[in-house]
Enzyme design. Structure first.
Site, PDB file in Angstrom:
ATOM      1  N   HIS A 176     -32.277   7.337  34.732  1.00 58.98           N
ATOM      2  CA  HIS A 176     -33.086   7.808  33.602  1.00 58.98           C
ATOM      3  C   HIS A 176     -34.017   6.715  33.087  1.00 58.98           C
ATOM      4  O   HIS A 176     -33.560   5.729  32.515  1.00 58.98           O
ATOM      5  CB  HIS A 176     -32.137   8.254  32.484  1.00 58.98           C
ATOM      6  CG  HIS A 176     -32.803   8.956  31.344  1.00 58.98           C
ATOM      7  ND1 HIS A 176     -32.182   9.945  30.629  1.00 58.98           N
ATOM      8  CD2 HIS A 176     -34.036   8.830  30.788  1.00 58.98           C
ATOM      9  CE1 HIS A 176     -32.993  10.392  29.687  1.00 58.98           C
ATOM     10  NE2 HIS A 176     -34.128   9.717  29.757  1.00 58.98           N
ATOM     11  N   HIS A 216     -38.517   5.930  31.939  1.00 60.66           N
ATOM     12  CA  HIS A 216     -39.874   6.442  31.695  1.00 60.66           C
ATOM     13  C   HIS A 216     -40.864   5.377  32.166  1.00 60.66           C
ATOM     14  O   HIS A 216     -40.806   4.240  31.694  1.00 60.66           O
ATOM     15  CB  HIS A 216     -40.064   6.743  30.209  1.00 60.66           C
ATOM     16  CG  HIS A 216     -39.097   7.777  29.698  1.00 60.66           C
ATOM     17  ND1 HIS A 216     -39.389   9.118  29.682  1.00 60.66           N
ATOM     18  CD2 HIS A 216     -37.822   7.667  29.240  1.00 60.66           C
ATOM     19  CE1 HIS A 216     -38.346   9.796  29.208  1.00 60.66           C
ATOM     20  NE2 HIS A 216     -37.377   8.936  28.942  1.00 60.66           N
ATOM     21  N   ARG A 226     -44.335   6.075  32.319  1.00 56.37           N
ATOM     22  CA  ARG A 226     -45.566   6.336  31.540  1.00 56.37           C
ATOM     23  C   ARG A 226     -46.827   6.597  32.362  1.00 56.37           C
ATOM     24  O   ARG A 226     -47.851   6.944  31.781  1.00 56.37           O
ATOM     25  CB  ARG A 226     -45.856   5.196  30.546  1.00 56.37           C
ATOM     26  CG  ARG A 226     -44.709   4.867  29.610  1.00 56.37           C
ATOM     27  CD  ARG A 226     -44.321   6.015  28.724  1.00 56.37           C
ATOM     28  NE  ARG A 226     -43.295   5.626  27.749  1.00 56.37           N
ATOM     29  CZ  ARG A 226     -42.388   6.462  27.264  1.00 56.37           C
ATOM     30  NH1 ARG A 226     -42.358   7.729  27.646  1.00 56.37           N
ATOM     31  NH2 ARG A 226     -41.496   6.038  26.384  1.00 56.37           N
ATOM     32  N   ASN A 283     -42.053  13.295  31.656  1.00 57.18           N
ATOM     33  CA  ASN A 283     -42.896  13.482  30.462  1.00 57.18           C
ATOM     34  C   ASN A 283     -44.086  12.526  30.413  1.00 57.18           C
ATOM     35  O   ASN A 283     -44.296  11.799  29.452  1.00 57.18           O
ATOM     36  CB  ASN A 283     -42.070  13.394  29.175  1.00 57.18           C
ATOM     37  CG  ASN A 283     -41.394  12.044  28.985  1.00 57.18           C
ATOM     38  OD1 ASN A 283     -41.169  11.316  29.950  1.00 57.18           O
ATOM     39  ND2 ASN A 283     -41.083  11.708  27.755  1.00 57.18           N
ATOM     40  N   ASP A 312     -36.869  16.183  29.790  1.00 58.99           N
ATOM     41  CA  ASP A 312     -36.489  15.086  28.902  1.00 58.99           C
ATOM     42  C   ASP A 312     -37.615  14.685  27.943  1.00 58.99           C
ATOM     43  O   ASP A 312     -38.790  14.707  28.276  1.00 58.99           O
ATOM     44  CB  ASP A 312     -36.050  13.855  29.685  1.00 58.99           C
ATOM     45  CG  ASP A 312     -35.538  12.768  28.744  1.00 58.99           C
ATOM     46  OD1 ASP A 312     -34.640  13.066  27.947  1.00 58.99           O
ATOM     47  OD2 ASP A 312     -36.064  11.648  28.791  1.00 58.99           O
ATOM     48  N   HIS A 335     -28.252  10.681  28.353  1.00 59.95           N
ATOM     49  CA  HIS A 335     -27.986   9.791  27.197  1.00 59.95           C
ATOM     50  C   HIS A 335     -26.995  10.362  26.180  1.00 59.95           C
ATOM     51  O   HIS A 335     -27.302  10.484  24.989  1.00 59.95           O
ATOM     52  CB  HIS A 335     -29.286   9.389  26.499  1.00 59.95           C
ATOM     53  CG  HIS A 335     -30.314  10.471  26.292  1.00 59.95           C
ATOM     54  ND1 HIS A 335     -30.009  11.675  25.719  1.00 59.95           N
ATOM     55  CD2 HIS A 335     -31.626  10.510  26.593  1.00 59.95           C
ATOM     56  CE1 HIS A 335     -31.118  12.413  25.664  1.00 59.95           C
ATOM     57  NE2 HIS A 335     -32.113  11.727  26.200  1.00 59.95           N
ATOM     58  N   ASP A 369     -32.433   4.798  30.107  1.00 60.13           N
ATOM     59  CA  ASP A 369     -33.450   5.482  29.292  1.00 60.13           C
ATOM     60  C   ASP A 369     -34.540   4.493  28.885  1.00 60.13           C
ATOM     61  O   ASP A 369     -35.055   4.537  27.755  1.00 60.13           O
ATOM     62  CB  ASP A 369     -32.831   6.177  28.065  1.00 60.13           C
ATOM     63  CG  ASP A 369     -33.779   7.234  27.463  1.00 60.13           C
ATOM     64  OD1 ASP A 369     -34.857   7.496  28.039  1.00 60.13           O
ATOM     65  OD2 ASP A 369     -33.434   7.783  26.398  1.00 60.13           O
ATOM     66  N   PHE A 418     -39.917   6.965  19.200  1.00 62.91           N
ATOM     67  CA  PHE A 418     -38.520   6.810  19.606  1.00 62.91           C
ATOM     68  C   PHE A 418     -38.464   6.103  20.966  1.00 62.91           C
ATOM     69  O   PHE A 418     -39.243   6.435  21.858  1.00 62.91           O
ATOM     70  CB  PHE A 418     -37.862   8.178  19.768  1.00 62.91           C
ATOM     71  CG  PHE A 418     -37.614   8.930  18.487  1.00 62.91           C
ATOM     72  CD1 PHE A 418     -36.497   8.640  17.715  1.00 62.91           C
ATOM     73  CD2 PHE A 418     -38.471   9.941  18.071  1.00 62.91           C
ATOM     74  CE1 PHE A 418     -36.237   9.352  16.544  1.00 62.91           C
ATOM     75  CE2 PHE A 418     -38.223  10.652  16.901  1.00 62.91           C
ATOM     76  CZ  PHE A 418     -37.099  10.357  16.137  1.00 62.91           C
ATOM     77  N   GLY A 419     -37.525   5.182  21.130  1.00 60.99           N
ATOM     78  CA  GLY A 419     -37.285   4.641  22.469  1.00 60.99           C
ATOM     79  C   GLY A 419     -37.370   3.132  22.546  1.00 60.99           C
ATOM     80  O   GLY A 419     -38.079   2.493  21.778  1.00 60.99           O
TER      81      GLY A 419
END
Ligand SMILES: [Zn+2]
Ligand SMILES: [Zn+2]
Length: 426
Positions: A63, A65, A67, A97, A155, A235, A307, A325-326
């Protein structure tokens, strides 16, 4: 050829923990044998001296990201995968995403091709479950699978409509793909920025209760039971959610889950007004955190997943309520996993399993140190002291709450398809 000598080889798939030499030839493991036995066969090979280090199957992150496309100010496939290699990961699964969302084969293809050109690690994309991850209609799941997705997820958002979730699961059951859900009841989530509790009251920040997650997990498990599709909870952060997964597993349902390093390390008591501690799901209570650690130890949790969620400074250097968030996560993951080992909460073998055989199983794969298997190896130390300095990260973003944290042990070298793609300096 590459000969990894004198290491302590841990292989959770076989349970073996022994000093071994490993010979890599081409993109595969050619041989695994007791120290010294491969020297003659490895004439002319590059030598990596792994004395004092742990040698493990290549770590997998289920998991993250990256971008790209669309968010290149925060991360690109190139910078994100370099950070992954520096964190000891040999394969990572980017969530869909992006902008545009990875909901069709042409976006998947562009990610796979870009990764082939610039990534030091394997990139296994996750496709969107619904078009635009809007939760309205099925994405082009079969076409994306042809190009290489390993799972589907919306997600960043939950799959809110149970009927659509059932369709997605029926479809993915036929395609033998796991469905990964970001479990969240949006009516309880609305406007919240942290976990509801004493600390949210003290800080005057709007909180969401743990049930925001566990309500959605309960629904997912039941829809999963209707379809017999593989369900993976992203998560997982709450004790109530973990108990649902535990009872689903006891019934023999194909339900798995992952926990992030920040959720097993930090709690809502760590949240001040520092946006590096803002993520979704939010940091949970101490009781939840302790339950997650128990789940990591007893096998209820299948994988540690980062994540990794990079955000450029403009999205984080704002007031807490407005911040994205993140947090980033690749480079601190092994160090945080080892904190559990040093504290006696999980065994070293179990930690390695949570980064290797565990996530591989979620994807229907294997991860081993065995002859003819892919030449992906993670080498790490359990005792070399180091301090995480986020200003030196390979990621484009710096949003880590672990900047300046001192660790005992961490990544030493990352080997993908028989080649060293990362080596710690000094
Ligand atoms: Zn999520
Ligand atoms: Zn995520």
């Amino acid at each position: 050829m590459l000969l990894i000598k004198n290491g302590r080889v841990l292989d959770p798939a076989s349970g073996s923990d022994a000093p071994r030499d490993i010979l890599l030839d081409g993109d595969r493991i050619a041989a695994v044998a007791p120290a010294g036995q491969l020297d003659a066969r490895a004439k002319g090979a590059e030598i990596f001296d792994a004395a004092k280090f742990i040698v493990a199957p290549g770590f997998i992150d289920l998991h993250c990201h990256l971008r790209e496309p669309g968010g290149e100010a925060s991360e690109t496939i190139e910078t994100g995968t370099r950070a992954a290699a520096a964190g000891g990961f040999t394969a990572i699964c980017p969530m869909p995403n992006t902008r545009p969302v990875n909901d069709n084969a042409s976006v998947t293809r562009s990610i796979v091709e870009r990764a082939a050109a610039v990534s030091p690690v394997r990139v296994w994309p996750i496709g969107a479950a619904s078009i635009g991850s809007k939760g309205e209609a099925l994405a082009e799941i079969a076409a994306m699978k042809e190009v290489g997705i390993v799972a589907v997820s919306d997600d960043g958002r939950p799959i809110a409509n149970a009927k659509l979730l059932r369709q997605i699961m029926d479809y993915c059951r036929a395609l033998d793909l796991p469905v990964i859900d970001h479990c969240e009841d949006s009516s309880l989530f609305a406007g919240a920025v942290m976990r509801e509790g004493k600390q949210s009251v003290r800080l005057g920040l709007r909180g969401m209760p743990a049930a925001t997650e566990s309500l959605a997990v309960a629904r997912d498990v039941q829809v999963g039971e209707l379809t017999n599709c593989r369900l993976h909870i992203a998560h997982l952060s709450a004790r109530a959610s973990l108990e649902l997964v535990r009872s689903a597993k006891a019934k023999g349902l194909p339900v798995t889950c992952e926990v992030t390093p920040h959720h097993f390390t930090l709690t809502d008591e760590d949240v001040q007004y520092d946006t590096r501690f803002k993520m979704n799901p939010p940091l949970a209570s101490r009781e939840d955190r302790d339950a997650l650690i128990a789940g990591l130890a007893d096998g209820t949790v299948d994988a540690i997943a980062t994540d990794h969620a990079p955000h450029e400074a403009a999205l984080k250097e704002v007031e807490f309520d407005r911040a994205a968030f993140g947090i980033t996560g690749f480079e601190s993951a092994i160090g945080l996993g080892l904190e559990l080992v040093h504290a006696g909460k999980i065994s070293l073998m179990r930690m390695v399993e949570l980064f290797t055989a565990g996530p591989a199983r979620v994807l229907g794969m294997q991860r081993r140190v065995a002859e003819n298997d892919p030449g992906d190896i993670t080498i790490f130390s359990t005792d070399v002291p180091w301090t995480f300095d986020v200003s030196k990260t390979a990621s484009k973003s710096r949003n880590s709450p672990f900047d300046g944290r001192s660790f005992r042990g961490g990544p030493v070298a990352t080997i993908v398809t028989g080649k060293i793609v990362y080596r710690r300096e000094g």
